[in-house]
Design a protein around this motif. Sequence first.
Motif, mmCIF file in Angstrom:
data_model
loop_
_atom_site.group_PDB
_atom_site.id
_atom_site.type_symbol
_atom_site.label_atom_id
_atom_site.label_comp_id
_atom_site.label_asym_id
_atom_site.label_seq_id
_atom_site.Cartn_x
_atom_site.Cartn_y
_atom_site.Cartn_z
ATOM 1 N N ARG A 87 52.048 61.254 42.631
ATOM 2 C CA ARG A 87 53.470 60.941 42.446
ATOM 3 C C ARG A 87 53.728 59.452 42.257
ATOM 4 O O ARG A 87 54.628 59.069 41.538
ATOM 5 N N ASN A 88 52.967 58.626 42.966
ATOM 6 C CA ASN A 88 53.222 57.192 42.958
ATOM 7 C C ASN A 88 52.105 56.394 42.314
ATOM 8 O O ASN A 88 52.081 55.179 42.417
ATOM 9 N N GLY A 89 51.209 57.083 41.674
ATOM 10 C CA GLY A 89 50.041 56.431 41.111
ATOM 11 C C GLY A 89 50.296 55.562 39.913
ATOM 12 O O GLY A 89 49.409 54.833 39.479
ATOM 13 N N ASN A 90 51.512 55.584 39.386
ATOM 14 C CA ASN A 90 51.788 54.769 38.211
ATOM 15 C C ASN A 90 51.671 53.278 38.499
ATOM 16 O O ASN A 90 51.586 52.471 37.584
ATOM 17 N N GLN A 91 51.639 52.904 39.762
ATOM 18 C CA GLN A 91 51.472 51.501 40.133
ATOM 19 C C GLN A 91 50.000 51.108 40.180
ATOM 20 O O GLN A 91 49.682 49.940 40.307
ATOM 21 N N LEU A 92 49.116 52.094 40.077
ATOM 22 C CA LEU A 92 47.680 51.834 40.086
ATOM 23 C C LEU A 92 47.140 51.900 38.658
ATOM 24 O O LEU A 92 47.694 52.597 37.812
ATOM 25 N N THR A 93 46.042 51.218 38.446
ATOM 26 C CA THR A 93 45.375 51.370 37.154
ATOM 27 C C THR A 93 44.715 52.737 37.130
ATOM 28 O O THR A 93 44.477 53.345 38.186
ATOM 29 N N SER A 94 44.361 53.217 35.962
ATOM 30 C CA SER A 94 43.711 54.527 35.877
ATOM 31 C C SER A 94 42.366 54.493 36.596
ATOM 32 O O SER A 94 41.971 55.482 37.229
ATOM 33 N N GLU A 95 41.663 53.380 36.537
ATOM 34 C CA GLU A 95 40.380 53.267 37.243
ATOM 35 C C GLU A 95 40.589 53.332 38.756
ATOM 36 O O GLU A 95 39.846 54.020 39.459
ATOM 37 N N GLU A 96 41.616 52.650 39.262
ATOM 38 C CA GLU A 96 41.906 52.698 40.702
ATOM 39 C C GLU A 96 42.281 54.118 41.134
ATOM 40 O O GLU A 96 41.848 54.588 42.183
ATOM 41 N N ARG A 97 43.074 54.784 40.311
ATOM 42 C CA ARG A 97 43.457 56.164 40.611
ATOM 43 C C ARG A 97 42.244 57.081 40.667
ATOM 44 O O ARG A 97 42.089 57.876 41.600
ATOM 45 N N GLU A 98 41.375 56.990 39.685
ATOM 46 C CA GLU A 98 40.169 57.820 39.642
ATOM 47 C C GLU A 98 39.274 57.542 40.846
ATOM 48 O O GLU A 98 38.729 58.479 41.449
ATOM 49 N N ASN A 99 39.124 56.282 41.209
ATOM 50 C CA ASN A 99 38.300 55.929 42.365
ATOM 51 C C ASN A 99 38.877 56.486 43.666
ATOM 52 O O ASN A 99 38.139 56.987 44.518
ATOM 53 N N LEU A 100 40.192 56.413 43.821
ATOM 54 C CA LEU A 100 40.825 56.958 45.024
ATOM 55 C C LEU A 100 40.655 58.472 45.109
ATOM 56 O O LEU A 100 40.316 59.014 46.154
ATOM 57 N N ILE A 101 40.875 59.146 44.014
ATOM 58 C CA ILE A 101 40.742 60.606 44.008
ATOM 59 C C ILE A 101 39.296 61.007 44.277
ATOM 60 O O ILE A 101 39.031 61.934 45.046
ATOM 61 N N LYS A 102 38.369 60.290 43.696
ATOM 62 C CA LYS A 102 36.947 60.570 43.941
ATOM 63 C C LYS A 102 36.617 60.365 45.416
ATOM 64 O O LYS A 102 35.958 61.198 46.042
ATOM 65 N N LEU A 103 37.104 59.261 45.987
ATOM 66 C CA LEU A 103 36.863 58.988 47.405
ATOM 67 C C LEU A 103 37.460 60.081 48.285
ATOM 68 O O LEU A 103 36.802 60.574 49.200
ATOM 69 N N LEU A 104 38.681 60.472 47.991
ATOM 70 C CA LEU A 104 39.329 61.523 48.784
ATOM 71 C C LEU A 104 38.578 62.842 48.659
ATOM 72 O O LEU A 104 38.439 63.577 49.631
#
Length: 110
Positions: A87-104
């Motif tokens: 929902r709020n990921g638009n403030q993150l870069t796509s790479e940061e988003r992918e890394n967070l989702i992978k970590l989770l």
Amino acid sequence: MNEFAIQLKKLRTAQGYTQQQLASLLHISKSAISMYESGVREPELSVIQQIADIFSVDMDTLIGTHLEETGTPVTSPFLNMKKLIARNGNQLTSEERENLIKLLSELNTQ
């Protein structure tokens, strides 16, 4: 009674909500909650999503397609984090988003 009705009542009572309290949060009538729990009526998809958000579960858990072997709904803080990122990921870069989702995802499998 359908799985949604069973899970809704189970989650509502486990988290200490009355039917009236849940109805107020959803801006619907107490009788609508009663009908959902008795299986007489089913809510719209948007209401199911709101209910899932209130109880911090995914929609699969709420409709009964994702249960532990004990029949207890599975809740996970990681699912909530994924929702927040989505929902709020638009403030993150796509790479940061992918890394967070992978970590989770990795944490969720441990």
